[in-house]
Design a protein around this motif. Sequence first.
Motif, PDB file in Angstrom:
ATOM      1  N   ARG B  49       0.664  -1.242  -0.241  1.00 25.55           N
ATOM      2  CA  ARG B  49      -0.113  -0.126  -0.126  1.00 25.55           C
ATOM      3  C   ARG B  49       0.787   1.292  -0.096  1.00 25.55           C
ATOM      4  NH1 ARG B  49      -5.292  -1.031   1.421  1.00 25.55           N
ATOM      5  NH2 ARG B  49      -5.725   1.159   2.371  1.00 25.55           N
ATOM      6  N   LEU B  50       1.982   1.383   0.881  1.00 28.90           N
ATOM      7  CA  LEU B  50       2.931   2.230   0.989  1.00 28.90           C
ATOM      8  C   LEU B  50       3.609   2.857  -0.630  1.00 28.90           C
ATOM      9  CD1 LEU B  50       3.964   4.712   2.622  1.00 28.90           C
ATOM     10  CD2 LEU B  50       5.594   2.946   3.425  1.00 28.90           C
ATOM     11  N   THR B  51       3.845   1.493  -1.310  1.00 29.63           N
ATOM     12  CA  THR B  51       4.392   1.948  -2.552  1.00 29.63           C
ATOM     13  C   THR B  51       3.319   2.548  -3.545  1.00 29.63           C
ATOM     14  OG1 THR B  51       5.823  -0.308  -2.176  1.00 29.63           O
ATOM     15  CG2 THR B  51       5.445   0.524  -4.339  1.00 29.63           C
ATOM     16  N   LEU B  52       2.260   2.181  -3.344  1.00 28.00           N
ATOM     17  CA  LEU B  52       1.216   2.657  -4.364  1.00 28.00           C
ATOM     18  C   LEU B  52       0.957   4.300  -3.864  1.00 28.00           C
ATOM     19  CD1 LEU B  52      -1.361  -0.155  -4.380  1.00 28.00           C
ATOM     20  CD2 LEU B  52       0.031   0.626  -6.352  1.00 28.00           C
ATOM     21  N   ILE B  53       1.104   4.651  -2.386  1.00 24.33           N
ATOM     22  CA  ILE B  53       0.816   5.798  -2.113  1.00 24.33           C
ATOM     23  C   ILE B  53       1.654   6.978  -2.443  1.00 24.33           C
ATOM     24  CG2 ILE B  53       0.494   7.217  -0.173  1.00 24.33           C
ATOM     25  CD1 ILE B  53      -0.602   4.790   1.550  1.00 24.33           C
ATOM     26  N   LEU B  54       2.955   6.358  -2.335  1.00 21.89           N
ATOM     27  CA  LEU B  54       3.961   7.016  -2.675  1.00 21.89           C
ATOM     28  C   LEU B  54       4.260   7.432  -4.274  1.00 21.89           C
ATOM     29  CD1 LEU B  54       6.625   5.884  -0.092  1.00 21.89           C
ATOM     30  CD2 LEU B  54       5.262   7.756   0.043  1.00 21.89           C
ATOM     31  N   ARG B  55       3.984   6.205  -4.904  1.00 23.73           N
ATOM     32  CA  ARG B  55       3.851   6.249  -6.316  1.00 23.73           C
ATOM     33  C   ARG B  55       2.655   7.468  -6.748  1.00 23.73           C
ATOM     34  NH1 ARG B  55       2.524   0.987  -9.153  1.00 23.73           N
ATOM     35  NH2 ARG B  55       4.763   0.376  -8.799  1.00 23.73           N
ATOM     36  N   GLY B  56       1.672   7.325  -6.289  1.00 17.41           N
ATOM     37  CA  GLY B  56       0.437   8.124  -6.738  1.00 17.41           C
ATOM     38  C   GLY B  56       1.137   9.606  -6.271  1.00 17.41           C
ATOM     39  N   ARG B  57       1.688   9.926  -5.339  1.00 19.75           N
ATOM     40  CA  ARG B  57       2.225  11.227  -4.645  1.00 19.75           C
ATOM     41  C   ARG B  57       3.154  11.805  -5.626  1.00 19.75           C
ATOM     42  NH1 ARG B  57       5.247  12.062   1.115  1.00 19.75           N
ATOM     43  NH2 ARG B  57       7.074  10.938  -0.248  1.00 19.75           N
ATOM     44  N   ARG B  58       3.924  10.837  -6.476  1.00 19.01           N
ATOM     45  CA  ARG B  58       4.740  11.230  -7.450  1.00 19.01           C
ATOM     46  C   ARG B  58       3.999  11.993  -8.576  1.00 19.01           C
ATOM     47  NH1 ARG B  58       7.967   6.459  -6.732  1.00 19.01           N
ATOM     48  NH2 ARG B  58       7.639   6.548  -4.470  1.00 19.01           N
ATOM     49  N   PHE B  59       2.938  11.522  -8.945  1.00 18.73           N
ATOM     50  CA  PHE B  59       2.082  11.806  -9.849  1.00 18.73           C
ATOM     51  C   PHE B  59       1.118  13.115  -9.705  1.00 18.73           C
ATOM     52  CE2 PHE B  59       2.529   7.029 -11.148  1.00 18.73           C
ATOM     53  CZ  PHE B  59       3.919   7.260 -11.488  1.00 18.73           C
ATOM     54  N   GLY B  60       1.314  13.488  -8.578  1.00 19.91           N
ATOM     55  CA  GLY B  60       0.617  14.580  -8.127  1.00 19.91           C
ATOM     56  C   GLY B  60      -1.095  14.188  -7.457  1.00 19.91           C
ATOM     57  N   PHE B  61      -1.221  13.057  -7.400  1.00 21.13           N
ATOM     58  CA  PHE B  61      -2.538  12.637  -6.776  1.00 21.13           C
ATOM     59  C   PHE B  61      -2.578  12.835  -5.166  1.00 21.13           C
ATOM     60  CE2 PHE B  61      -2.509   9.718 -10.456  1.00 21.13           C
ATOM     61  CZ  PHE B  61      -3.420  10.224 -11.312  1.00 21.13           C
ATOM     62  N   SER B  62      -3.689  12.977  -4.723  1.00 20.39           N
ATOM     63  CA  SER B  62      -3.780  13.524  -3.248  1.00 20.39           C
ATOM     64  C   SER B  62      -3.815  12.236  -2.514  1.00 20.39           C
ATOM     65  CB  SER B  62      -4.922  14.345  -3.232  1.00 20.39           C
ATOM     66  OG  SER B  62      -6.266  13.686  -3.287  1.00 20.39           O
ATOM     67  N   LEU B  63      -3.521  12.115  -1.283  1.00 16.69           N
ATOM     68  CA  LEU B  63      -3.780  11.128  -0.393  1.00 16.69           C
ATOM     69  C   LEU B  63      -5.295  10.484  -0.554  1.00 16.69           C
ATOM     70  CD1 LEU B  63      -1.710  12.132   2.689  1.00 16.69           C
ATOM     71  CD2 LEU B  63      -1.177  10.630   0.808  1.00 16.69           C
ATOM     72  N   GLU B  64      -6.223  11.617  -0.579  1.00 14.37           N
ATOM     73  CA  GLU B  64      -7.495  11.217  -0.603  1.00 14.37           C
ATOM     74  C   GLU B  64      -7.789  10.316  -1.813  1.00 14.37           C
ATOM     75  OE1 GLU B  64      -9.650  10.904   1.575  1.00 14.37           O
ATOM     76  OE2 GLU B  64     -11.186  10.103   0.335  1.00 14.37           O
ATOM     77  N   GLU B  65      -7.361  10.847  -2.970  1.00 12.65           N
ATOM     78  CA  GLU B  65      -7.434  10.235  -4.190  1.00 12.65           C
ATOM     79  C   GLU B  65      -6.975   8.751  -4.162  1.00 12.65           C
ATOM     80  OE1 GLU B  65      -7.549  13.254  -7.672  1.00 12.65           O
ATOM     81  OE2 GLU B  65      -5.656  13.224  -6.367  1.00 12.65           O
ATOM     82  N   MET B  66      -5.940   8.486  -3.433  1.00  9.43           N
ATOM     83  CA  MET B  66      -5.057   7.194  -3.312  1.00  9.43           C
ATOM     84  C   MET B  66      -5.936   6.391  -2.681  1.00  9.43           C
ATOM     85  SD  MET B  66      -2.910   7.650  -5.508  1.00  9.43           S
ATOM     86  CE  MET B  66      -2.219   5.594  -5.502  1.00  9.43           C
ATOM     87  N   ARG B  67      -6.659   6.779  -1.597  1.00  2.92           N
ATOM     88  CA  ARG B  67      -7.229   5.890  -0.796  1.00  2.92           C
ATOM     89  C   ARG B  67      -8.385   5.409  -1.315  1.00  2.92           C
ATOM     90  NH1 ARG B  67     -10.897   5.907   2.984  1.00  2.92           N
ATOM     91  NH2 ARG B  67     -11.912   7.994   2.253  1.00  2.92           N
ATOM     92  N   GLU B  68      -9.059   6.194  -2.239  1.00  3.09           N
ATOM     93  CA  GLU B  68     -10.183   5.668  -2.990  1.00  3.09           C
ATOM     94  C   GLU B  68      -9.556   4.356  -3.801  1.00  3.09           C
ATOM     95  OE1 GLU B  68     -13.107   9.245  -3.982  1.00  3.09           O
ATOM     96  OE2 GLU B  68     -11.726   8.688  -5.222  1.00  3.09           O
ATOM     97  N   LEU B  69      -8.485   4.505  -4.418  1.00  7.88           N
ATOM     98  CA  LEU B  69      -7.823   3.610  -5.289  1.00  7.88           C
ATOM     99  C   LEU B  69      -7.389   2.407  -4.737  1.00  7.88           C
ATOM    100  CD1 LEU B  69      -7.657   3.278  -8.195  1.00  7.88           C
ATOM    101  CD2 LEU B  69      -5.544   4.179  -8.142  1.00  7.88           C
ATOM    102  N   LEU B  70      -6.924   2.436  -3.476  1.00  8.87           N
ATOM    103  CA  LEU B  70      -6.250   1.439  -2.624  1.00  8.87           C
ATOM    104  C   LEU B  70      -7.150   0.147  -2.431  1.00  8.87           C
ATOM    105  CD1 LEU B  70      -4.022   3.316  -0.239  1.00  8.87           C
ATOM    106  CD2 LEU B  70      -3.200   1.665  -1.910  1.00  8.87           C
ATOM    107  N   ASP B  71      -8.481   0.591  -2.378  1.00 10.58           N
ATOM    108  CA  ASP B  71      -9.302  -0.638  -2.000  1.00 10.58           C
ATOM    109  C   ASP B  71      -9.437  -1.768  -3.154  1.00 10.58           C
ATOM    110  OD1 ASP B  71     -10.195   0.719   0.125  1.00 10.58           O
ATOM    111  OD2 ASP B  71     -11.764   1.508  -0.789  1.00 10.58           O
ATOM    112  N   LEU B  72      -8.948  -1.113  -4.299  1.00  9.94           N
ATOM    113  CA  LEU B  72      -8.826  -1.892  -5.747  1.00  9.94           C
ATOM    114  C   LEU B  72      -7.789  -3.223  -5.339  1.00  9.94           C
ATOM    115  CD1 LEU B  72     -10.127  -2.270  -8.543  1.00  9.94           C
ATOM    116  CD2 LEU B  72      -8.013  -1.127  -9.342  1.00  9.94           C
ATOM    117  N   TYR B  73      -6.483  -2.621  -4.755  1.00  6.84           N
ATOM    118  CA  TYR B  73      -5.673  -3.559  -4.629  1.00  6.84           C
ATOM    119  C   TYR B  73      -5.689  -4.511  -3.230  1.00  6.84           C
ATOM    120  CZ  TYR B  73      -2.982  -1.033  -8.086  1.00  6.84           C
ATOM    121  OH  TYR B  73      -2.558  -0.355  -9.170  1.00  6.84           O
ATOM    122  N   ASN B  74      -6.877  -4.094  -2.430  1.00 16.51           N
ATOM    123  CA  ASN B  74      -6.825  -4.658  -1.315  1.00 16.51           C
ATOM    124  C   ASN B  74      -7.686  -6.050  -1.323  1.00 16.51           C
ATOM    125  OD1 ASN B  74      -6.174  -4.765   1.313  1.00 16.51           O
ATOM    126  ND2 ASN B  74      -7.828  -3.367   2.236  1.00 16.51           N
TER     127      ASN B  74
END
Lengths: 130, 130
Positions: B49-74
């Motif tokens: 999850r952290l990998t995905l979060i940090l990845r998203g961060r580098r693309f300018g996605f907000s944490l909230e945006e990433m949170r929505e998406l993380l469920d897909l990987y869960n």
Amino acid sequence: MTENLTPIAEMCAEFGVTPRTLRFYESKELLTPVRVGQRRLYTRCCRARLTLILRGRRFGFSLEEMRELLDLYNHEDQGTQLSRTVEVAEKRLAAMEAQRTELEIAITDLRQQLAWARSILDGRGTDAAE
Amino acid sequence: MTENLTPIAEMCAEFGVTPRTLRFYESKELLTPVRVGQRRLYTRCCRARLTLILRGRRFGFSLEEMRELLDLYNHEDQGTQLSRTVEVAEKRLAAMEAQRTELEIAITDLRQQLAWARSILDGRGTDAAE
DNA sequence: CGTCATCTTTACGTTAACGTCAACTTTTAT
DNA sequence: ATAAAAGTTGACGTTAACGTAAAGATGACG
């Protein structure tokens, strides 16, 4: 020739930003529109810079980072140390290429996850090909 | 077998973030490390999850945006509406592909500017256009 | 001429994403 | 056993990038 001087409202519509944003960028010396009286008129040059700024923003670069880079595109004002700007640009380019690589990975990843998720939703059929 | 439970300091070293960041992400329900007493231990899942979060961060996605998406990987927790998550993911994918396109343009652009700048620096060789 | 509509400056407010103490508790080492 | 190290929970501070509201200037128009 058309002088191409654009008032603030038109710029905002064109680029999908608010006046506040343009004034803010100006206060940060990212844009320097012409003044007629108090009013701002944006030149072709402003448009080019704004395009770059917004582009950078989408990649997660800060305004300060973009400001450093903008000098590279500013062919008139060559008072700035060109060699230093080139160094900055080289690093920026490397960063962007790295980002592209990661973006490819992220896209591939997300596609896979999507395919998996769809296969669950679609039917309970475990395998989903194309 | 190795349970692979990682304490916070090690995680920080591994990912180049501070403890504050990890705790902050936890407070935002992006990470849920195991607790032993008060202490946090991060699982393999947390790392993903952290990998995905940090990845998203580098693309300018907000944490909230990433949170929505993380469920897909869960894959475990499927209580979340999968179909809705898929929708989110599809939009995210489209956004990332658009970003890739723009990134290509930006890279090409920057390369050209660099080439131009270098030609000026290198020798006074190339003629200055107007 | 008065009245909008648009623009201006000034200045305080807001949100995201952490940083930075301070005061404790718990492990580990000596 | 005790001191240092590592970790914990608040709670307030900070920075970037604007939002927003107030109050005045300016140009267009009926």
